[in-house]
Design a protein around this motif. Structure first.
Motif, PDB file in Angstrom:
ATOM      1  N   LEU A  13     -22.505  -4.553 -26.017  1.00  0.00           N
ATOM      2  CA  LEU A  13     -22.330  -5.806 -25.757  1.00  0.00           C
ATOM      3  C   LEU A  13     -20.891  -6.056 -26.079  1.00  0.00           C
ATOM      4  CD1 LEU A  13     -25.247  -7.442 -27.462  1.00  0.00           C
ATOM      5  CD2 LEU A  13     -24.934  -7.023 -24.694  1.00  0.00           C
ATOM      6  N   ALA A  16     -18.374  -4.695 -23.318  1.00  0.00           N
ATOM      7  CA  ALA A  16     -18.719  -5.785 -22.096  1.00  0.00           C
ATOM      8  C   ALA A  16     -17.668  -6.682 -22.342  1.00  0.00           C
ATOM      9  CB  ALA A  16     -20.132  -6.108 -21.856  1.00  0.00           C
ATOM     10  N   ARG A  17     -17.905  -7.483 -23.460  1.00  0.00           N
ATOM     11  CA  ARG A  17     -16.964  -8.604 -23.683  1.00  0.00           C
ATOM     12  C   ARG A  17     -15.580  -8.175 -23.467  1.00  0.00           C
ATOM     13  NH1 ARG A  17     -13.768 -10.277 -27.646  1.00  0.00           N
ATOM     14  NH2 ARG A  17     -14.245  -8.618 -29.216  1.00  0.00           N
ATOM     15  N   LEU A  20     -14.332  -7.691 -20.064  1.00  0.00           N
ATOM     16  CA  LEU A  20     -14.173  -9.166 -19.346  1.00  0.00           C
ATOM     17  C   LEU A  20     -12.996  -9.919 -19.766  1.00  0.00           C
ATOM     18  CD1 LEU A  20     -18.126 -10.111 -19.247  1.00  0.00           C
ATOM     19  CD2 LEU A  20     -16.508  -9.404 -17.269  1.00  0.00           C
ATOM     20  N   LEU A  27     -17.383 -16.089 -25.826  1.00  0.00           N
ATOM     21  CA  LEU A  27     -18.427 -15.525 -25.506  1.00  0.00           C
ATOM     22  C   LEU A  27     -19.559 -16.355 -26.521  1.00  0.00           C
ATOM     23  CD1 LEU A  27     -20.534 -13.580 -24.182  1.00  0.00           C
ATOM     24  CD2 LEU A  27     -19.819 -12.012 -25.992  1.00  0.00           C
ATOM     25  N   GLN A  57     -26.363 -10.943 -24.878  1.00  0.00           N
ATOM     26  CA  GLN A  57     -26.869 -10.255 -23.686  1.00  0.00           C
ATOM     27  C   GLN A  57     -26.742 -11.210 -22.461  1.00  0.00           C
ATOM     28  OE1 GLN A  57     -30.572  -7.914 -23.984  1.00  0.00           O
ATOM     29  NE2 GLN A  57     -30.433  -7.475 -21.671  1.00  0.00           N
ATOM     30  N   LEU A  60     -23.754 -12.780 -21.126  1.00  0.00           N
ATOM     31  CA  LEU A  60     -23.174 -11.745 -20.228  1.00  0.00           C
ATOM     32  C   LEU A  60     -23.642 -11.501 -18.893  1.00  0.00           C
ATOM     33  CD1 LEU A  60     -22.103  -9.243 -23.184  1.00  0.00           C
ATOM     34  CD2 LEU A  60     -20.542 -10.542 -21.953  1.00  0.00           C
ATOM     35  N   VAL A  65     -22.534  -9.427 -15.583  1.00  0.00           N
ATOM     36  CA  VAL A  65     -22.738  -7.999 -16.132  1.00  0.00           C
ATOM     37  C   VAL A  65     -24.334  -7.359 -16.054  1.00  0.00           C
ATOM     38  CG1 VAL A  65     -22.432  -6.622 -18.325  1.00  0.00           C
ATOM     39  CG2 VAL A  65     -20.991  -8.603 -17.870  1.00  0.00           C
TER      40      VAL A  65
END
Length: 89
Positions: A13, A16-17, A20, A27, A57, A60, A65
């Motif tokens: 996670l 992914a943050r 991005l 977030l 999750q 995102l 995502v």
């Protein structure tokens, strides 16, 4: 063939943050949680709550995502939404 990951690890996670280019503040706001909760989840994955992880999750995934489960000899991962990644060069 990719299988959707149901419970991505906190480290995934966080990755992914970062991919991005989202701040923890942005977030956390999108996930409806406190920035401190997100910071703790990323720093100490074993101390995170399931509710925090699910909220992150879902936030995102709302951005686009797609989390992927381990597939054969390839580990879990994620895909960014189409057109999201822009090179700095």
């Amino acid at each position: 063939m990719h299988i959707r990951a149901m419970n991505p690890a906190p480290d995934l996670l966080k990755a992914a943050r970062i991919a991005l280019r989202l701040s923890q503040k942005d977030l956390a706001e999108a996930a409806g949680i406190g920035e401190r909760s997100l910071s703790r989840m990323e720093a100490e994955p074993s101390d995170q709550t399931v509710r925090t992880q699910i909220a992150v999750q879902r936030a995102l995934e709302a951005i686009g995502v797609e989390f992927l489960s381990q597939d054969g000899d390839r580990g879990p991962g994620f895909r960014l939404p189409a057109g999201w990644y822009q090179s700095d060069s």
